[in-house]
Scaffold this active site. Structure first.
Site, PDB file in Angstrom:
ATOM      1  N   ASP A 244      51.662   3.674  16.492  1.00  0.00           N
ATOM      2  CA  ASP A 244      51.100   4.983  16.805  1.00  0.00           C
ATOM      3  C   ASP A 244      49.766   5.192  16.106  1.00  0.00           C
ATOM      4  OD1 ASP A 244      53.168   7.081  18.257  1.00  0.00           O
ATOM      5  OD2 ASP A 244      54.161   5.384  17.324  1.00  0.00           O
ATOM      6  N   LYS A 255      57.301   4.038  14.791  1.00  0.00           N
ATOM      7  CA  LYS A 255      58.556   4.776  14.793  1.00  0.00           C
ATOM      8  C   LYS A 255      59.366   4.498  13.528  1.00  0.00           C
ATOM      9  CE  LYS A 255      59.625   7.127  17.402  1.00  0.00           C
ATOM     10  NZ  LYS A 255      59.425   8.590  17.440  1.00  0.00           N
TER      11      LYS A 255
END
Length: 366
Positions: A244, A255
């Site tokens: 991300d 995550k």
């Protein structure tokens, strides 16, 4: 990619040419539902409530969301307001900020009547670019899978462990971590994926397993804590995860649970790769552990779970005792020292500042 044999991307332009359509990923794998998005509030809700998710896809959705805001009100005040609103929906993924800023820079000097058309077109460019980036990552990752396959007995599958969903459902198409797998499968290589269920939203079990199954890729869903055991017993050949936000020094925010997989991989001498498209690289920060903002999501995602009941209805049930508190950080940071390599659209590079700067000189200069 395909669902029941029909080609789809995760986001596309509506028939009116001035709205978008998305797949409601909160309903997968048990329901396949399409939602029309026609204003910025709906786009922001889709991101915040995770109808769409995955760093690249929420970036594209936010770009379209800003365009839709300009359709309703192309004023400078609304441009400022909509940009801030979209950025606040998910604070960790850098793609969202990057996409909103890219569209805003393009249109802020344009006459207000021209802003919607220019922004909507630019969002389309970002979407098409994402497909190209992911396919390039797939080709570079394919080379890694081929190398491992060459060292195994003929016909033996390359066993890949992945975490969460960094597949085509997290991008516009192909995915990041899954793109090499799809390329390998399509090339006739034997490949098998161990899919972490990825609590608390179970995006591995629900989404990665769904899309791998639709593509015909052999896979096995495992509980989050089984990965280390499989590594100890020779069941994993390589790990590929998404990101991300990757820092200028190569730290990887992904995550929650990714860090633990990287530690287990290092302890068992298993290569740990991160599929990292350049829009997910944040050259403004270096220390991922200290500088990346970690989204804390609702306790209810931990205390409750949804699934398909015996009568075919999607049902939500409580897992924990009434009154028990839950802490739900959505992401963690894997230090660069644990990353074997970053699979980017420009090749596989080392996870360090000098390699990243050399590969993306224009980003550093900018």
């Amino acid at each position: 990619m395909r669902v029941e044999g029909k080609p789809y991307t995760t986001i596309w332009t509506g028939e009116d040419g001035a709205s978008i359509k998305i797949i409601d990923q909160t309903r997968l794998p048990h329901r396949f539902e399409i939602i029309a998005i026609s204003d910025v509030e709906a786009a922001a809700r889709a991101i915040a409530e995770m109808w769409v998710r995955g760093a690249p896809l929420i970036g594209v959705t936010a770009a379209y969301g800003l365009a839709l805001a300009m359709r309703a009100d192309p004023s400078d005040a609304n441009l400022e307001r909509a940009s801030a609103h979209l950025k606040a929906t998910r604070p960790t993924a850098v793609n969202l900020q990057w996409a909103v800023d890219r569209v805003r820079r393009l249109i802020e000097s344009a006459p207000p009547p021209q802003r919607f058309a220019a922004a909507f077109a630019e969002a389309g460019v970002i979407a098409r670019d994402d497909i190209a980036l992911c396919e390039a990552i797939g080709m570079h990752g394919l080379s890694l899978i081929k190398t491992i396959a060459a060292g195994k007995p003929p016909g033996a599958p390359v066993n890949v462990l992945t975490h969460c969903n960094a597949g085509w459902l997290a991008t516009v198409d192909w995915g990041t971590a899954t793109a090499p797998v799809y390329k390998a499968h399509d090339a006739g290589l034997a490949v098998h994926v161990y899919v972490d269920e990825t609590r608390p939203r179970n995006q591995g079990a629900a989404l990665t397993a769904f899309e791998l199954g639709q593509h015909g890729v052999p896979h096995t869903v495992i509980v989050d804590n089984a990965g280390g055991h499989l590594m100890q017993h020779g069941g994993i050949d390589m790990v590929i995860v998404g990101t991300d936000r990757t820092t200028a020094s190569g730290d990887v925010c992904n995550k929650i649970g990714t860090y633990l997989k990287a530690l287990a991989a290092r302890d068992n001498n298993i290569p740990f790769y991160v599929a990292a498209p350049s829009p997910s690289i944040d050259f403004s920060i270096a220390d991922g552990v200290r500088e990346v903002p970690i989204e804390i999501r609702s306790e209810a995602e931990v205390t409750h779970i949804s699934g398909l009941s015996a009568d075919g209805e999607i049902t939500r049930v409580r897992l924990t005792p009434e009154g028990s508190r839950a802490l739900n950080p959505a992401f963690d940071v894997t230090p660069a020292r644990l990353v074997t390599g970053l699979i980017t659209e420009r090749g596989v590079i080392k996870a360090n500042a000098s390699a990243l700067a050399a590969a993306f000189r224009e980003r550093v200069a900018g």
